[in-house]
Design a protein around this motif. Structure first.
Motif, PDB file in Angstrom:
ATOM      1  N   ILE A  48       0.712  -0.892  -0.302  1.00 38.24           N
ATOM      2  CA  ILE A  48      -0.152   0.197  -0.245  1.00 38.24           C
ATOM      3  C   ILE A  48       0.880   0.719  -0.036  1.00 38.24           C
ATOM      4  N   PHE A  49       2.255   1.157   1.089  1.00 36.46           N
ATOM      5  CA  PHE A  49       2.677   2.128   0.807  1.00 36.46           C
ATOM      6  C   PHE A  49       3.770   2.291  -0.615  1.00 36.46           C
ATOM      7  N   THR A  50       3.916   1.456  -1.450  1.00 32.33           N
ATOM      8  CA  THR A  50       4.582   1.796  -2.169  1.00 32.33           C
ATOM      9  C   THR A  50       3.466   2.225  -2.888  1.00 32.33           C
ATOM     10  N   VAL A  51       2.285   1.508  -3.286  1.00 26.43           N
ATOM     11  CA  VAL A  51       1.244   2.669  -4.445  1.00 26.43           C
ATOM     12  C   VAL A  51       0.911   3.450  -4.399  1.00 26.43           C
ATOM     13  N   LEU A  52       0.766   4.600  -3.029  1.00 28.04           N
ATOM     14  CA  LEU A  52       0.716   5.330  -2.754  1.00 28.04           C
ATOM     15  C   LEU A  52       1.437   6.424  -3.302  1.00 28.04           C
ATOM     16  N   GLY A  53       3.025   5.766  -2.535  1.00 32.37           N
ATOM     17  CA  GLY A  53       4.058   6.693  -2.820  1.00 32.37           C
ATOM     18  C   GLY A  53       4.393   7.024  -4.493  1.00 32.37           C
ATOM     19  N   LEU A  54       4.507   6.233  -5.077  1.00 30.67           N
ATOM     20  CA  LEU A  54       4.403   5.825  -6.474  1.00 30.67           C
ATOM     21  C   LEU A  54       3.173   6.301  -7.538  1.00 30.67           C
ATOM     22  N   GLY A  55       2.119   6.133  -7.004  1.00 33.97           N
ATOM     23  CA  GLY A  55       1.025   7.160  -7.466  1.00 33.97           C
ATOM     24  C   GLY A  55       0.544   9.054  -7.453  1.00 33.97           C
ATOM     25  N   PHE A  56       0.762   9.023  -5.910  1.00 33.19           N
ATOM     26  CA  PHE A  56       1.023  10.229  -5.611  1.00 33.19           C
ATOM     27  C   PHE A  56       2.429  11.040  -6.979  1.00 33.19           C
ATOM     28  N   PHE A  57       3.563  10.146  -7.395  1.00 36.96           N
ATOM     29  CA  PHE A  57       4.216  10.779  -7.908  1.00 36.96           C
ATOM     30  C   PHE A  57       3.911  11.135  -9.854  1.00 36.96           C
ATOM     31  N   ALA A  58       3.659   9.708  -9.709  1.00 33.16           N
ATOM     32  CA  ALA A  58       3.164   9.674 -10.835  1.00 33.16           C
ATOM     33  C   ALA A  58       2.014  10.232 -11.053  1.00 33.16           C
ATOM     34  N   GLY A  59       1.058  10.978 -10.899  1.00 34.48           N
ATOM     35  CA  GLY A  59       0.220  12.109 -10.316  1.00 34.48           C
ATOM     36  C   GLY A  59       0.837  13.548 -11.034  1.00 34.48           C
ATOM     37  N   PHE A  60       1.362  13.625 -10.407  1.00 40.45           N
ATOM     38  CA  PHE A  60       2.198  15.085  -9.848  1.00 40.45           C
ATOM     39  C   PHE A  60       3.189  14.977 -11.481  1.00 40.45           C
ATOM     40  N   LEU A  61       3.226  14.383 -11.954  1.00 39.70           N
ATOM     41  CA  LEU A  61       4.448  14.341 -13.167  1.00 39.70           C
ATOM     42  C   LEU A  61       3.301  14.987 -14.133  1.00 39.70           C
ATOM     43  N   LEU A  62       2.473  13.808 -14.329  1.00 40.65           N
ATOM     44  CA  LEU A  62       1.537  13.646 -15.331  1.00 40.65           C
ATOM     45  C   LEU A  62       0.423  15.274 -15.534  1.00 40.65           C
ATOM     46  N   ASN A  63       0.338  15.531 -14.504  1.00 39.99           N
ATOM     47  CA  ASN A  63      -0.570  16.802 -14.112  1.00 39.99           C
ATOM     48  C   ASN A  63       0.762  18.071 -14.167  1.00 39.99           C
ATOM     49  N   ARG A  64       2.034  18.106 -13.920  1.00 40.17           N
ATOM     50  CA  ARG A  64       3.142  18.643 -14.666  1.00 40.17           C
ATOM     51  C   ARG A  64       2.562  19.352 -16.114  1.00 40.17           C
ATOM     52  N   ASP A  65       2.897  17.372 -16.663  1.00 37.63           N
ATOM     53  CA  ASP A  65       3.391  17.141 -18.232  1.00 37.63           C
ATOM     54  C   ASP A  65       2.503  17.725 -18.759  1.00 37.63           C
ATOM     55  N   ARG A  66       1.026  17.555 -18.340  1.00 37.48           N
ATOM     56  CA  ARG A  66      -0.539  18.157 -19.374  1.00 37.48           C
ATOM     57  C   ARG A  66      -0.391  19.491 -19.101  1.00 37.48           C
ATOM     58  N   LYS A  67       0.164  20.482 -18.176  1.00 37.69           N
ATOM     59  CA  LYS A  67       0.215  21.952 -17.601  1.00 37.69           C
ATOM     60  C   LYS A  67       0.578  22.747 -19.008  1.00 37.69           C
ATOM     61  N   ASN A  68       2.324  21.073 -19.255  1.00 38.37           N
ATOM     62  CA  ASN A  68       3.061  22.122 -20.286  1.00 38.37           C
ATOM     63  C   ASN A  68       3.254  21.794 -21.910  1.00 38.37           C
ATOM     64  N   GLY A  69       1.963  20.674 -22.244  1.00 38.55           N
ATOM     65  CA  GLY A  69       1.366  20.155 -23.296  1.00 38.55           C
ATOM     66  C   GLY A  69       1.962  19.204 -23.343  1.00 38.55           C
ATOM     67  N   LYS A  70       3.080  18.432 -22.954  1.00 36.77           N
ATOM     68  CA  LYS A  70       3.996  17.001 -23.399  1.00 36.77           C
ATOM     69  C   LYS A  70       3.414  16.012 -23.103  1.00 36.77           C
ATOM     70  N   VAL A  71       1.747  15.738 -23.633  1.00 36.76           N
ATOM     71  CA  VAL A  71       1.242  14.287 -23.563  1.00 36.76           C
ATOM     72  C   VAL A  71       1.185  14.288 -24.616  1.00 36.76           C
ATOM     73  N   ALA A  72       0.990  12.693 -24.579  1.00 35.46           N
ATOM     74  CA  ALA A  72       0.129  11.842 -26.311  1.00 35.46           C
ATOM     75  C   ALA A  72      -1.536  12.560 -25.779  1.00 35.46           C
ATOM     76  N   PRO A  73      -1.587  12.415 -26.956  1.00 36.44           N
ATOM     77  CA  PRO A  73      -3.001  13.176 -27.127  1.00 36.44           C
ATOM     78  C   PRO A  73      -4.122  12.095 -26.368  1.00 36.44           C
ATOM     79  N   ARG A  74      -3.208  10.856 -26.320  1.00 35.03           N
ATOM     80  CA  ARG A  74      -5.186  10.236 -25.614  1.00 35.03           C
ATOM     81  C   ARG A  74      -4.969  10.546 -23.854  1.00 35.03           C
ATOM     82  N   PHE A  75      -4.012  11.053 -23.268  1.00 26.81           N
ATOM     83  CA  PHE A  75      -3.753  11.345 -21.998  1.00 26.81           C
ATOM     84  C   PHE A  75      -4.182  12.974 -22.014  1.00 26.81           C
ATOM     85  N   GLN A  76      -4.097  13.785 -22.611  1.00 22.08           N
ATOM     86  CA  GLN A  76      -4.916  14.865 -22.234  1.00 22.08           C
ATOM     87  C   GLN A  76      -6.549  14.934 -22.205  1.00 22.08           C
TER      88      GLN A  76
END
Length: 83
Positions: A48-76
């Protein structure tokens, strides 16, 4: 100052994920941490600790890349369509 706050926000889930990996590794080798009940509880809490920690980190990166327009069209984000 904002960069330091962002670093701290990212360090906490990283440390949480590392501790979760440590708990799962200790369970694999049969080492029990004292405050945790049994080996099965220790492994599940580590997972649970591993999934929560990695999930938060991945969500942070996805949100940052969405804001900068650096994600694939399916993740927009999908735009709201009013009928």
């Amino acid at each position: 100052m904002a960069r330091l706050a962002a670093l701290i926000v990212l360090l906490i889930p990283g440390i949480l994920a590392a501790f979760g990996i440590k708990l799962m590794r200790d369970t694999f080798f049969g080492l029990q941490i004292l405050p945790i009940g049994g080996l099965a509880v220790q492994f599940i809490s580590g997972l649970i600790f591993t999934v929560l920690g990695l999930g938060f980190f991945a969500g942070f990166l996805l949100n940052r890349d969405r804001k900068n327009g650096k994600v694939a069209p399916r993740f927009q984000k999908k735009k709201d369509v009013d009928l």
